[in-house]
Structure formats: structure tokens, C-alpha cells
Design a protein around this motif. Structure first.
Motif, PDB file in Angstrom:
ATOM      1  N   ILE A   6      97.624  41.212  44.873  1.00 32.05           N
ATOM      2  CA  ILE A   6      97.169  42.534  44.396  1.00 32.05           C
ATOM      3  C   ILE A   6      98.254  43.390  44.115  1.00 32.05           C
ATOM      4  CG2 ILE A   6      95.044  42.562  45.922  1.00 32.05           C
ATOM      5  CD1 ILE A   6      96.655  44.596  47.725  1.00 32.05           C
ATOM      6  N   ASP A   7      98.015  44.342  43.365  1.00 32.11           N
ATOM      7  CA  ASP A   7      99.334  45.461  42.779  1.00 32.11           C
ATOM      8  C   ASP A   7      98.635  46.745  42.901  1.00 32.11           C
ATOM      9  OD1 ASP A   7     101.278  46.927  41.349  1.00 32.11           O
ATOM     10  OD2 ASP A   7     102.051  45.122  40.475  1.00 32.11           O
ATOM     11  N   THR A   8      99.205  47.472  43.526  1.00 31.42           N
ATOM     12  CA  THR A   8      98.886  49.041  43.754  1.00 31.42           C
ATOM     13  C   THR A   8     100.087  49.724  43.752  1.00 31.42           C
ATOM     14  OG1 THR A   8      99.122  49.022  46.100  1.00 31.42           O
ATOM     15  CG2 THR A   8      96.810  48.472  45.178  1.00 31.42           C
ATOM     16  N   THR A  12      97.668  52.033  37.701  1.00 29.38           N
ATOM     17  CA  THR A  12      96.703  50.494  37.772  1.00 29.38           C
ATOM     18  C   THR A  12      96.588  49.969  39.002  1.00 29.38           C
ATOM     19  OG1 THR A  12      97.310  50.146  35.388  1.00 29.38           O
ATOM     20  CG2 THR A  12      96.479  48.401  36.773  1.00 29.38           C
ATOM     21  N   ALA A  13      95.221  50.045  39.754  1.00 29.50           N
ATOM     22  CA  ALA A  13      95.009  48.856  40.737  1.00 29.50           C
ATOM     23  C   ALA A  13      94.442  47.593  40.184  1.00 29.50           C
ATOM     24  CB  ALA A  13      93.924  49.633  41.735  1.00 29.50           C
ATOM     25  N   THR A  30      92.349  51.541  35.854  1.00 31.57           N
ATOM     26  CA  THR A  30      93.552  52.573  35.716  1.00 31.57           C
ATOM     27  C   THR A  30      92.812  53.932  35.624  1.00 31.57           C
ATOM     28  OG1 THR A  30      94.862  51.072  34.291  1.00 31.57           O
ATOM     29  CG2 THR A  30      95.371  53.387  34.244  1.00 31.57           C
ATOM     30  N   THR A  31      92.783  54.431  37.130  1.00 31.09           N
ATOM     31  CA  THR A  31      92.037  55.775  37.197  1.00 31.09           C
ATOM     32  C   THR A  31      92.954  56.540  37.998  1.00 31.09           C
ATOM     33  OG1 THR A  31      90.662  54.961  39.128  1.00 31.09           O
ATOM     34  CG2 THR A  31      89.797  54.375  36.964  1.00 31.09           C
ATOM     35  N   ALA A  32      92.075  57.887  38.080  1.00 28.50           N
ATOM     36  CA  ALA A  32      92.847  58.707  39.042  1.00 28.50           C
ATOM     37  C   ALA A  32      92.710  58.676  40.564  1.00 28.50           C
ATOM     38  CB  ALA A  32      92.840  60.168  38.619  1.00 28.50           C
ATOM     39  N   LEU A  33      91.664  57.617  40.833  1.00 31.60           N
ATOM     40  CA  LEU A  33      91.193  57.424  42.033  1.00 31.60           C
ATOM     41  C   LEU A  33      92.359  56.837  43.020  1.00 31.60           C
ATOM     42  CD1 LEU A  33      87.673  55.862  41.667  1.00 31.60           C
ATOM     43  CD2 LEU A  33      88.164  58.176  42.581  1.00 31.60           C
ATOM     44  N   ASN A  34      92.383  57.444  44.431  1.00 39.24           N
ATOM     45  CA  ASN A  34      93.338  56.693  45.294  1.00 39.24           C
ATOM     46  C   ASN A  34      93.006  55.193  45.423  1.00 39.24           C
ATOM     47  OD1 ASN A  34      94.389  56.266  47.743  1.00 39.24           O
ATOM     48  ND2 ASN A  34      95.178  58.258  48.047  1.00 39.24           N
ATOM     49  N   HIS A  35      94.096  54.322  45.453  1.00 38.80           N
ATOM     50  CA  HIS A  35      94.062  52.948  45.579  1.00 38.80           C
ATOM     51  C   HIS A  35      93.400  52.529  46.883  1.00 38.80           C
ATOM     52  CE1 HIS A  35      96.002  52.731  41.791  1.00 38.80           C
ATOM     53  NE2 HIS A  35      97.237  52.669  42.549  1.00 38.80           N
ATOM     54  N   SER A  36      93.411  53.798  47.884  1.00 38.61           N
ATOM     55  CA  SER A  36      92.856  53.290  49.193  1.00 38.61           C
ATOM     56  C   SER A  36      91.160  53.176  49.071  1.00 38.61           C
ATOM     57  CB  SER A  36      93.125  54.264  50.213  1.00 38.61           C
ATOM     58  OG  SER A  36      92.620  55.702  49.725  1.00 38.61           O
ATOM     59  N   VAL A 185     101.123  45.942  28.859  1.00 40.05           N
ATOM     60  CA  VAL A 185     102.051  46.904  29.455  1.00 40.05           C
ATOM     61  C   VAL A 185     102.048  47.242  30.889  1.00 40.05           C
ATOM     62  CG1 VAL A 185     102.348  49.298  29.372  1.00 40.05           C
ATOM     63  CG2 VAL A 185     102.319  48.158  27.123  1.00 40.05           C
ATOM     64  N   PHE A 186     100.809  47.144  31.658  1.00 39.56           N
ATOM     65  CA  PHE A 186     100.732  47.584  32.936  1.00 39.56           C
ATOM     66  C   PHE A 186     100.570  46.471  33.753  1.00 39.56           C
ATOM     67  CE2 PHE A 186      98.615  51.172  30.363  1.00 39.56           C
ATOM     68  CZ  PHE A 186      99.526  52.009  30.600  1.00 39.56           C
ATOM     69  N   GLN A 187     100.713  46.949  35.073  1.00 42.16           N
ATOM     70  CA  GLN A 187     100.599  45.872  36.233  1.00 42.16           C
ATOM     71  C   GLN A 187      99.501  44.971  36.134  1.00 42.16           C
ATOM     72  OE1 GLN A 187     101.631  49.027  36.487  1.00 42.16           O
ATOM     73  NE2 GLN A 187     103.723  48.981  37.537  1.00 42.16           N
ATOM     74  N   ARG A 188      99.760  43.655  36.559  1.00 41.36           N
ATOM     75  CA  ARG A 188      98.382  42.733  36.491  1.00 41.36           C
ATOM     76  C   ARG A 188      98.868  41.787  37.668  1.00 41.36           C
ATOM     77  NH1 ARG A 188      97.746  38.959  31.644  1.00 41.36           N
ATOM     78  NH2 ARG A 188      96.014  38.359  32.978  1.00 41.36           N
ATOM     79  N   ALA A 189      97.727  41.757  38.505  1.00 42.69           N
ATOM     80  CA  ALA A 189      97.717  41.056  39.790  1.00 42.69           C
ATOM     81  C   ALA A 189      97.931  39.481  39.534  1.00 42.69           C
ATOM     82  CB  ALA A 189      96.416  40.950  40.686  1.00 42.69           C
ATOM     83  N   GLY A 190      97.573  39.022  38.209  1.00 39.05           N
ATOM     84  CA  GLY A 190      97.321  37.621  37.689  1.00 39.05           C
ATOM     85  C   GLY A 190      99.291  37.507  37.665  1.00 39.05           C
ATOM     86  N   SER A 191      99.740  38.305  37.220  1.00 46.59           N
ATOM     87  CA  SER A 191     101.337  38.166  37.207  1.00 46.59           C
ATOM     88  C   SER A 191     101.832  38.119  38.340  1.00 46.59           C
ATOM     89  CB  SER A 191     101.954  39.158  36.304  1.00 46.59           C
ATOM     90  OG  SER A 191     101.355  39.098  34.940  1.00 46.59           O
TER      91      SER A 191
END
Length: 227
Positions: A6-8, A12-13, A30-36, A185-191
Motif C-alpha cells: 500500500i501507499d498512503t 493518492t491511496a 485520488t480523492t479528498a477522503l482521509n486514507h483512514s 505521475v502519482f504513487q502506485r502500490a504496484g511500484s
């Protein structure tokens, strides 16, 4: 070997599962929601989509920073909790190193940049050689002018710092600057999962965040004390 990553670390989550070196599933929002609020439902949905039970996971991985202080705490806490519960090991991966794995199709220098605010970016420099990723500089926080000044080769920029600094980078570096396409561009958990391969797993309690800078509240308190 099945890896749940995971990446938080930023807006991006993202969660992914790597099975025997193959990416079998990945979810990103990629939203404004808290990752929790998003990360555990995301993991549950991912496991259902790949028809896998959490008990089948052999190793957990997550971005360890730099990045959002709150986001990193959520991601690391989630991975620690899952690993503790299942008696499994964990791997922490630099957020910047994971971003570099988004751009494995180039022989240019790779410059992940994350907006660190106060006119700075979090950055480290990497390059792929013979299929392996090598670190040129360790993670640091510096201004975009300082970064561009030290770059003499063609460089690919990736990360959430691309959007706010793209014009400035182009102005400073001209044709030597390249930018990751939007889907990379953004974070990817696969990476994160691929970056975790070959790293030494540790017990969950050993996993800690790499912030690079002190929290803003702490920095502001120190500044007031100096006045």
C-alpha cells in the motif's frame, strides 16, 4: 511469494498484490477522503477481486516516506496491524524509490519530486542500469532551483511535484526535462511491491516512517522559541 503493498504517502491511496513477481491486482483513488477511511475497504475489495484471503499474503509492504505525516502514519499503522495479526514480516520502501519504479522504461535520470511545501520538494535521483534501479542521491528536501542546477543529463520527473513545478523546471532545464505521462505521475502500490522485491523483510515493530523534515507544528514551535 504473495506481497500486499500500500501507499498512503500523498493524496493518492493505492493498494496492490504481487504474486510470484506478477501484478495480479491494483486499486488507486485520488480523492479528498482521509486514507483512514479508504485504505482498509480498498484492501478488502482488492482481495475479493483477486479471489484471495488475507491469510495467503506472505509479506506486507508500504511506503515509509517521505510524504504526508498523517498519510504515512496511516499506511504504516495499517501494515503493522495486518502483519502483527498474521505473524508476517514487512518491508518499508522509500516513496521516492517506488515512484522511480513507475518510469522503468527510460535510460534517463529519474527525478521523483513530491511537494514538500515552503518552496521545497522531496527528491532523490535514480537510474536504471541493466534492468536494476540504482540510487544516485539519497532522499532529501531542497528547492526546485537547487535540484535543477545539479542536473546535467536528460531527466524524467515524476510525482505530485510535477504539476506545481513543471513550468519552472522547463524554464530552468529546457529540452533536458521530460515529464512522466499522467498515468505514471502519482504513487502506485504496484511500484511499492516491485521495489520491495529483494529487500530484507523485518518484524513489524521495526517499520518506521522516514519524514526528512520535522512536523510543521514542531517547526513552528521552534521558530517561536527562537524569537
Amino acid at each position: 511469494m504473495k506481497i500486499l503493498a500500500i501507499d498512503t504517502s500523498a493524496l493518492t491511496a493505492t493498494a496492490a498484490i504481487l504474486a510470484d513477481g506478477k501484478l495480479v491486482g491494483e486499486i488507486s483513488t485520488t480523492t479528498a477522503l482521509n486514507h483512514s477511511v479508504t485504505v482498509m475497504p480498498m484492501i478488502d475489495e482488492l482481495l475479493k477481486k483477486v479471489n484471495m484471503d488475507i491469510s495467503e499474503i506472505d509479506l506486507f509492504a508500504c511506503s515509509e516516506g517521505p510524504g504526508s505525516f498523517t498519510g504515512l502514519r496511516i499506511g504504516i499503522g495499517t501494515v503493522k496491524g495486518l502483519a502483527y495479526g498474521l505473524g508476517k514480516k514487512v518491508v518499508g520502501v522509500s516513496t521516492l524509490e517506488a515512484l522511480a519504479h513507475n518510469i522503468s522504461f527510460t535510460d534517463c535520470v529519474i527525478a521523483p519530486i513530491m511537494d514538500a511545501r515552503r518552496g521545497q520538494v522531496y527528491n532523490a535521483l535514480y537510474k536504471f542500469t541493466d534492468g536494476a534501479l540504482y540510487e544516485i542521491t539519497s532522499p532529501r528536501a531542497l528547492s526546485i532551483e537547487e535540484l535543477c542546477d545539479e542536473l546535467t543529463e536528460k531527466t524524467v520527473f515524476v510525482g505530485d511535484g510535477v504539476s506545481p513545478y513543471k513550468d519552472k523546471i522547463s524554464e530552468l532545464m529546457g529540452e533536458k526535462a521530460y515529464f512522466a505521462p499522467p498515468q505514471h505521475v502519482f504513487q502506485r502500490a504496484g511500484s511499492v511491491a516491485y521495489a520491495a522485491l529483494g529487500k530484507e523483510p523485518v518484524d513489524a515493530e521495526a517499520l518506521t516512517a522516514v519524514y526528512l523534515r520535522k512536523p510543521q507544528a514542531e517547526r513552528e514551535r521552534e521558530e517561536k522559541e527562537r524569537i
